[in-house]
Design a protein around this motif. Structure first.
Motif, short mmCIF file in Angstrom:
data_model
loop_
_atom_site.label_atom_id
_atom_site.label_comp_id
_atom_site.label_asym_id
_atom_site.label_seq_id
_atom_site.Cartn_x
_atom_site.Cartn_y
_atom_site.Cartn_z
N SER A 195 0.82 -1.22 0.00
CA SER A 195 0.00 0.00 0.00
C SER A 195 0.85 1.27 0.00
CB SER A 195 -0.94 0.00 1.21
OG SER A 195 -0.18 -0.01 2.42
N HIS A 196 1.96 1.24 0.74
CA HIS A 196 2.86 2.41 0.80
C HIS A 196 4.16 2.01 1.45
CE1 HIS A 196 0.98 2.44 4.75
NE2 HIS A 196 1.73 3.44 5.17
N LEU A 197 5.11 2.94 1.46
CA LEU A 197 6.48 2.57 1.85
C LEU A 197 6.83 2.95 3.29
CD1 LEU A 197 8.29 3.25 -1.55
CD2 LEU A 197 7.46 1.09 -0.59
N GLY A 242 7.58 1.56 6.90
CA GLY A 242 8.18 0.25 7.22
C GLY A 242 7.20 -0.81 7.68
N ASP A 243 6.15 -0.39 8.40
CA ASP A 243 5.22 -1.39 8.94
C ASP A 243 4.39 -2.06 7.86
OD1 ASP A 243 4.08 1.17 8.68
OD2 ASP A 243 2.45 0.72 10.08
N HIS A 244 4.60 -1.65 6.59
CA HIS A 244 3.83 -2.26 5.49
C HIS A 244 4.71 -3.00 4.49
CE1 HIS A 244 -0.01 -0.33 6.64
NE2 HIS A 244 0.85 0.46 7.26
N TYR A 245 6.04 -2.85 4.59
CA TYR A 245 6.85 -3.54 3.58
C TYR A 245 8.18 -4.11 4.09
CZ TYR A 245 10.62 -0.20 3.01
OH TYR A 245 11.73 0.55 3.24
N SER A 292 -5.79 1.11 4.10
CA SER A 292 -4.78 1.38 5.13
C SER A 292 -3.59 1.99 4.42
CB SER A 292 -4.38 0.07 5.78
OG SER A 292 -3.46 0.26 6.81
N ASP A 293 -2.97 3.05 4.88
CA ASP A 293 -3.33 3.96 5.97
C ASP A 293 -3.94 5.23 5.37
OD1 ASP A 293 -1.76 2.03 7.15
OD2 ASP A 293 -0.31 3.39 7.99
N THR A 294 -4.80 5.88 6.13
CA THR A 294 -5.41 7.09 5.59
C THR A 294 -6.09 7.90 6.69
OG1 THR A 294 -6.85 7.92 3.83
CG2 THR A 294 -7.70 6.06 5.09
N GLY A 329 -8.37 -2.61 11.87
CA GLY A 329 -7.00 -3.08 12.07
C GLY A 329 -6.03 -1.92 12.20
N HIS A 330 -4.70 -2.28 12.12
CA HIS A 330 -3.64 -1.28 12.20
C HIS A 330 -3.71 -0.53 13.54
CE1 HIS A 330 -1.16 2.20 10.83
NE2 HIS A 330 -0.57 1.27 10.10
N PHE A 331 -3.71 -1.31 14.62
CA PHE A 331 -3.89 -0.75 15.96
C PHE A 331 -2.58 -0.20 16.52
CE2 PHE A 331 -6.68 -4.59 15.58
CZ PHE A 331 -7.85 -3.91 15.32
ZN LIG Z 1 1.06 1.87 8.82
#
Ligand SMILES: [Zn+2]
Length: 304
Positions: free
Chosen positions: A61-63, A65-68, A211-213, A269-271
Protein backbone atom coordinates in the motif's frame (compact mmCIF):
# COMPACT_ATOMS: atom_id res chain seq x y z
CA UNK A 1 -15.26 -20.89 -4.54
CA UNK A 2 -13.38 -19.28 -1.64
CA UNK A 3 -13.08 -15.55 -1.19
CA UNK A 4 -11.55 -14.99 2.21
CA UNK A 5 -9.09 -12.77 4.04
CA UNK A 6 -6.69 -14.15 6.67
CA UNK A 7 -5.12 -11.63 9.02
CA UNK A 8 -1.36 -12.08 9.53
CA UNK A 9 -0.59 -8.72 11.12
CA UNK A 10 -2.68 -5.94 12.64
CA UNK A 11 -0.25 -3.61 14.40
CA UNK A 12 0.64 -0.09 13.31
CA UNK A 13 4.15 1.38 13.39
CA UNK A 14 5.75 -0.99 15.92
CA UNK A 15 4.90 -4.59 16.77
CA UNK A 16 3.78 -5.69 20.23
CA UNK A 17 4.43 -9.03 21.94
CA UNK A 18 1.33 -10.49 20.30
CA UNK A 19 0.73 -8.29 17.26
CA UNK A 20 2.71 -8.07 14.03
CA UNK A 21 2.72 -5.18 11.53
CA UNK A 22 0.29 -5.19 8.60
CA UNK A 23 -0.08 -8.26 6.40
CA UNK A 24 -3.00 -10.29 5.09
CA UNK A 25 -3.56 -13.20 2.75
CA UNK A 26 -6.46 -12.77 0.34
CA UNK A 27 -7.69 -15.98 -1.23
CA UNK A 28 -9.87 -15.00 -4.16
CA UNK A 29 -11.12 -18.08 -5.99
CA UNK A 30 -7.92 -19.99 -5.17
CA UNK A 31 -5.58 -17.20 -6.23
CA UNK A 32 -3.49 -16.18 -3.19
CA UNK A 33 -2.46 -12.55 -2.77
CA UNK A 34 -0.32 -11.12 -0.02
CA UNK A 35 -1.55 -7.69 1.02
CA UNK A 36 1.22 -5.63 2.63
CA UNK A 37 4.25 -7.34 4.09
CA UNK A 38 5.29 -5.99 7.47
CA UNK A 39 8.29 -7.37 9.30
CA UNK A 40 7.81 -11.00 10.33
CA UNK A 41 5.30 -11.82 7.58
CA UNK A 42 7.23 -14.90 6.48
CA UNK A 43 7.15 -16.21 10.05
CA UNK A 44 3.40 -15.60 10.17
CA UNK A 45 2.97 -17.53 6.92
CA UNK A 46 4.80 -20.44 8.53
CA UNK A 47 2.78 -20.09 11.71
CA UNK A 48 -0.53 -20.26 9.85
CA UNK A 49 0.74 -22.93 7.43
CA UNK A 50 0.31 -20.89 4.27
CA UNK A 51 2.92 -21.82 1.68
CA UNK A 52 4.57 -18.82 0.02
CA UNK A 53 4.81 -20.89 -3.15
CA UNK A 54 1.03 -20.42 -3.54
CA UNK A 55 1.26 -16.62 -3.50
CA UNK A 56 1.01 -15.22 -7.01
CA UNK A 57 1.07 -11.48 -6.24
CA UNK A 58 2.08 -9.08 -3.49
CA UNK A 59 0.46 -5.66 -3.04
CA UNK A 60 2.20 -2.93 -1.04
CA UNK A 61 0.00 0.00 0.00
CA UNK A 62 2.86 2.41 0.80
CA UNK A 63 6.48 2.57 1.85
CA UNK A 64 6.19 3.06 5.60
CA UNK A 65 8.18 0.25 7.22
CA UNK A 66 5.22 -1.39 8.94
CA UNK A 67 3.83 -2.26 5.49
CA UNK A 68 6.85 -3.54 3.58
CA UNK A 69 9.88 -4.28 5.81
CA UNK A 70 9.16 -8.00 5.62
CA UNK A 71 9.40 -8.05 1.85
CA UNK A 72 13.17 -8.47 1.35
CA UNK A 73 13.27 -11.33 3.81
CA UNK A 74 10.31 -13.10 2.25
CA UNK A 75 11.69 -12.65 -1.28
CA UNK A 76 15.10 -13.94 -0.17
CA UNK A 77 13.46 -17.09 1.21
CA UNK A 78 11.36 -17.55 -1.92
CA UNK A 79 14.52 -17.20 -4.04
CA UNK A 80 16.49 -19.56 -1.79
CA UNK A 81 13.81 -22.24 -2.01
CA UNK A 82 13.94 -22.32 -5.80
CA UNK A 83 10.70 -20.84 -7.04
CA UNK A 84 10.40 -20.70 -10.81
CA UNK A 85 6.87 -19.33 -11.31
CA UNK A 86 6.46 -15.54 -11.75
CA UNK A 87 5.66 -13.27 -8.81
CA UNK A 88 3.94 -9.93 -9.43
CA UNK A 89 4.57 -7.04 -7.06
CA UNK A 90 2.29 -3.98 -7.09
CA UNK A 91 3.44 -0.91 -5.20
CA UNK A 92 4.76 2.65 -5.28
CA UNK A 93 7.34 3.52 -7.91
CA UNK A 94 10.51 3.46 -5.71
CA UNK A 95 9.82 -0.08 -4.49
CA UNK A 96 11.44 -1.83 -7.45
CA UNK A 97 14.74 0.01 -7.00
CA UNK A 98 14.68 -0.51 -3.23
CA UNK A 99 14.29 -4.27 -3.66
CA UNK A 100 16.76 -4.64 -6.51
CA UNK A 101 19.39 -2.47 -4.77
CA UNK A 102 19.14 -4.65 -1.71
CA UNK A 103 19.74 -7.80 -3.73
CA UNK A 104 22.55 -6.18 -5.73
CA UNK A 105 24.40 -5.10 -2.57
CA UNK A 106 24.05 -8.54 -1.05
CA UNK A 107 25.28 -10.19 -4.24
CA UNK A 108 22.06 -12.17 -4.63
CA UNK A 109 20.87 -13.22 -8.04
CA UNK A 110 17.09 -13.44 -8.28
CA UNK A 111 16.38 -16.71 -10.03
CA UNK A 112 12.65 -16.42 -10.65
CA UNK A 113 10.60 -13.91 -12.70
CA UNK A 114 9.90 -10.93 -10.43
CA UNK A 115 7.55 -8.48 -12.15
CA UNK A 116 7.02 -4.99 -10.75
CA UNK A 117 3.90 -2.91 -11.40
CA UNK A 118 3.74 0.74 -10.31
CA UNK A 119 0.67 1.98 -8.41
CA UNK A 120 -0.39 5.62 -8.57
CA UNK A 121 -1.70 7.72 -5.73
CA UNK A 122 -3.22 10.50 -7.85
CA UNK A 123 -6.00 8.61 -9.58
CA UNK A 124 -7.91 5.35 -9.22
CA UNK A 125 -6.89 2.69 -11.74
CA UNK A 126 -7.74 -0.86 -12.69
CA UNK A 127 -4.43 -2.67 -12.16
CA UNK A 128 -5.52 -6.31 -12.52
CA UNK A 129 -8.21 -7.69 -14.81
CA UNK A 130 -8.29 -11.46 -15.31
CA UNK A 131 -11.02 -14.05 -15.82
CA UNK A 132 -11.70 -14.33 -12.06
CA UNK A 133 -11.45 -10.80 -10.67
CA UNK A 134 -10.47 -7.15 -11.02
CA UNK A 135 -8.34 -5.06 -8.68
CA UNK A 136 -8.66 -1.30 -8.50
CA UNK A 137 -6.05 0.85 -6.79
CA UNK A 138 -7.50 3.81 -4.90
CA UNK A 139 -5.58 6.91 -3.77
CA UNK A 140 -5.66 7.38 0.01
CA UNK A 141 -4.66 10.41 2.06
CA UNK A 142 -1.58 9.63 4.14
CA UNK A 143 1.76 11.36 4.75
CA UNK A 144 3.39 9.66 1.76
CA UNK A 145 1.86 8.26 -1.47
CA UNK A 146 -0.52 5.50 -0.40
CA UNK A 147 -3.13 3.43 -2.17
CA UNK A 148 -5.95 1.21 -1.00
CA UNK A 149 -7.20 -1.68 -3.12
CA UNK A 150 -10.63 -2.93 -4.13
CA UNK A 151 -10.95 -6.58 -5.16
CA UNK A 152 -14.03 -7.27 -7.27
CA UNK A 153 -14.94 -10.81 -8.20
CA UNK A 154 -16.30 -11.34 -11.70
CA UNK A 155 -19.63 -13.06 -12.21
CA UNK A 156 -19.11 -16.82 -11.96
CA UNK A 157 -20.65 -19.70 -13.89
CA UNK A 158 -24.35 -20.55 -13.68
CA UNK A 159 -25.39 -23.26 -11.20
CA UNK A 160 -26.69 -26.59 -12.53
CA UNK A 161 -30.30 -27.33 -11.58
CA UNK A 162 -29.64 -31.00 -10.79
CA UNK A 163 -33.31 -31.97 -10.63
CA UNK A 164 -34.10 -30.50 -14.04
CA UNK A 165 -31.02 -32.02 -15.65
CA UNK A 166 -31.62 -35.47 -14.16
CA UNK A 167 -35.25 -35.29 -15.29
CA UNK A 168 -34.02 -34.99 -18.88
CA UNK A 169 -31.18 -37.52 -18.37
CA UNK A 170 -28.62 -34.95 -19.53
CA UNK A 171 -25.15 -36.56 -19.48
CA UNK A 172 -22.59 -34.90 -17.15
CA UNK A 173 -20.39 -34.18 -20.14
CA UNK A 174 -22.76 -31.31 -21.05
CA UNK A 175 -22.71 -29.67 -17.61
CA UNK A 176 -19.77 -27.38 -18.30
CA UNK A 177 -21.52 -25.92 -21.39
CA UNK A 178 -24.70 -25.49 -19.38
CA UNK A 179 -22.76 -23.64 -16.66
CA UNK A 180 -21.43 -21.35 -19.39
CA UNK A 181 -25.01 -20.49 -20.42
CA UNK A 182 -25.48 -22.68 -23.50
CA UNK A 183 -28.80 -24.37 -24.29
CA UNK A 184 -29.07 -28.17 -24.43
CA UNK A 185 -30.16 -30.08 -27.52
CA UNK A 186 -31.36 -33.62 -26.76
CA UNK A 187 -30.76 -36.63 -29.07
CA UNK A 188 -34.20 -36.05 -30.69
CA UNK A 189 -33.17 -32.54 -31.63
CA UNK A 190 -35.33 -30.68 -29.08
CA UNK A 191 -33.68 -27.54 -27.71
CA UNK A 192 -34.00 -26.95 -23.95
CA UNK A 193 -33.30 -23.35 -22.95
CA UNK A 194 -30.47 -22.83 -20.48
CA UNK A 195 -32.71 -20.91 -18.09
CA UNK A 196 -34.76 -24.08 -17.48
CA UNK A 197 -31.67 -26.13 -16.61
CA UNK A 198 -29.53 -23.75 -14.55
CA UNK A 199 -29.86 -21.08 -11.89
CA UNK A 200 -28.25 -17.63 -11.93
CA UNK A 201 -24.62 -17.44 -10.76
CA UNK A 202 -23.87 -16.24 -7.23
CA UNK A 203 -23.61 -12.46 -6.87
CA UNK A 204 -20.01 -11.26 -7.35
CA UNK A 205 -18.28 -10.41 -4.06
CA UNK A 206 -15.92 -7.56 -3.19
CA UNK A 207 -13.27 -6.66 -0.62
CA UNK A 208 -11.65 -3.28 0.08
CA UNK A 209 -8.33 -2.84 1.88
CA UNK A 210 -8.01 0.69 3.24
CA UNK A 211 -4.78 1.38 5.13
CA UNK A 212 -3.33 3.96 5.97
CA UNK A 213 -5.41 7.09 5.59
CA UNK A 214 -7.12 9.97 7.24
CA UNK A 215 -10.90 10.04 6.87
CA UNK A 216 -12.13 11.66 3.65
CA UNK A 217 -15.69 11.40 2.42
CA UNK A 218 -14.89 10.98 -1.29
CA UNK A 219 -13.45 7.53 -0.60
CA UNK A 220 -16.98 6.15 -0.12
CA UNK A 221 -17.75 6.55 -3.82
CA UNK A 222 -14.74 4.38 -4.76
CA UNK A 223 -15.83 1.42 -2.62
CA UNK A 224 -19.63 1.78 -2.89
CA UNK A 225 -21.51 -1.34 -1.74
CA UNK A 226 -18.40 -3.35 -0.82
CA UNK A 227 -19.12 -6.63 0.97
CA UNK A 228 -16.14 -6.60 3.32
CA UNK A 229 -14.29 -3.42 4.26
CA UNK A 230 -10.96 -3.52 6.09
CA UNK A 231 -10.27 -0.03 7.44
CA UNK A 232 -7.41 1.13 9.58
CA UNK A 233 -8.33 2.31 13.09
CA UNK A 234 -5.06 3.34 14.63
CA UNK A 235 -6.32 5.45 17.55
CA UNK A 236 -9.40 5.66 19.75
CA UNK A 237 -11.54 8.67 18.95
CA UNK A 238 -10.30 10.50 22.08
CA UNK A 239 -7.01 10.81 20.13
CA UNK A 240 -8.75 12.23 17.05
CA UNK A 241 -6.32 15.19 17.01
CA UNK A 242 -3.37 12.81 16.93
CA UNK A 243 -5.08 10.84 14.14
CA UNK A 244 -5.51 14.02 12.08
CA UNK A 245 -1.88 15.09 12.65
CA UNK A 246 -0.54 11.69 11.56
CA UNK A 247 -3.08 11.10 8.73
CA UNK A 248 -4.66 8.12 10.45
CA UNK A 249 -8.22 7.08 11.35
CA UNK A 250 -10.22 6.11 14.42
CA UNK A 251 -12.91 3.42 14.77
CA UNK A 252 -15.51 6.18 14.43
CA UNK A 253 -13.97 7.19 11.09
CA UNK A 254 -13.91 3.56 9.95
CA UNK A 255 -17.54 2.99 10.96
CA UNK A 256 -18.58 6.22 9.26
CA UNK A 257 -16.85 5.06 6.08
CA UNK A 258 -18.67 1.71 6.34
CA UNK A 259 -21.99 3.56 6.63
CA UNK A 260 -21.25 6.08 3.88
CA UNK A 261 -20.09 3.44 1.41
CA UNK A 262 -22.86 0.97 2.22
CA UNK A 263 -20.36 -1.72 3.26
CA UNK A 264 -21.87 -4.90 4.66
CA UNK A 265 -19.12 -5.87 7.11
CA UNK A 266 -16.27 -3.91 8.69
CA UNK A 267 -12.92 -5.15 9.96
CA UNK A 268 -10.80 -2.80 12.05
CA UNK A 269 -7.00 -3.08 12.07
CA UNK A 270 -3.64 -1.28 12.20
CA UNK A 271 -3.89 -0.75 15.96
CA UNK A 272 -1.52 1.50 17.86
CA UNK A 273 0.84 -0.44 20.13
CA UNK A 274 -0.42 1.70 23.04
CA UNK A 275 -3.61 -0.43 23.24
CA UNK A 276 -3.17 -3.75 25.02
CA UNK A 277 -6.90 -4.35 25.11
CA UNK A 278 -8.60 -3.77 21.76
CA UNK A 279 -12.19 -4.06 23.01
CA UNK A 280 -12.70 -0.29 23.38
CA UNK A 281 -11.79 0.19 19.69
CA UNK A 282 -14.35 -2.41 18.67
CA UNK A 283 -17.07 -0.98 20.92
CA UNK A 284 -16.51 2.49 19.50
CA UNK A 285 -17.11 1.24 15.95
CA UNK A 286 -20.06 -0.96 16.89
CA UNK A 287 -22.01 1.98 18.30
CA UNK A 288 -22.24 3.28 14.73
CA UNK A 289 -21.86 0.10 12.69
CA UNK A 290 -22.86 -3.10 14.42
CA UNK A 291 -21.29 -5.59 12.00
CA UNK A 292 -17.74 -4.55 12.99
CA UNK A 293 -14.93 -6.94 13.91
CA UNK A 294 -11.30 -6.82 15.01
CA UNK A 295 -8.50 -7.96 12.71
CA UNK A 296 -7.15 -10.44 15.24
CA UNK A 297 -4.21 -12.37 13.79
CA UNK A 298 -5.17 -15.79 12.50
CA UNK A 299 -8.80 -14.79 11.94
CA UNK A 300 -10.22 -15.66 8.55
CA UNK A 301 -13.01 -13.45 7.24
CA UNK A 302 -15.30 -14.79 4.55
CA UNK A 303 -16.36 -12.33 1.88
CA UNK A 304 -20.03 -13.02 1.21
ZN1 LIG B 1 1.06 1.87 8.82
Amino acid sequence: MPFEVTILGCSSATPTADRHPSAQIINIRDTLILMDCGEGTQNQLLHYRISHSRISAIFISHLHGDHYLGLNGLLATINFQGRNTPLDIYGPEPLEKMILDHFNYSGTRIKFPLRFHVTHDRHAACIVDNEKFRVKSIPLQHRIPTTGFLFQEKEGLRHINVQACEGLNIPYIHFQELKEGKDYTDPEGNVHPNSALTDAPSAPRSYAYISDTRFFEELAEQIRGVDLLYHESTFLHELKERAIETFHSTPVDAAQMALLSGAKQLVLGHFSARYRDLTPLLSEAQVLFENSHLAIEGTRFNVD
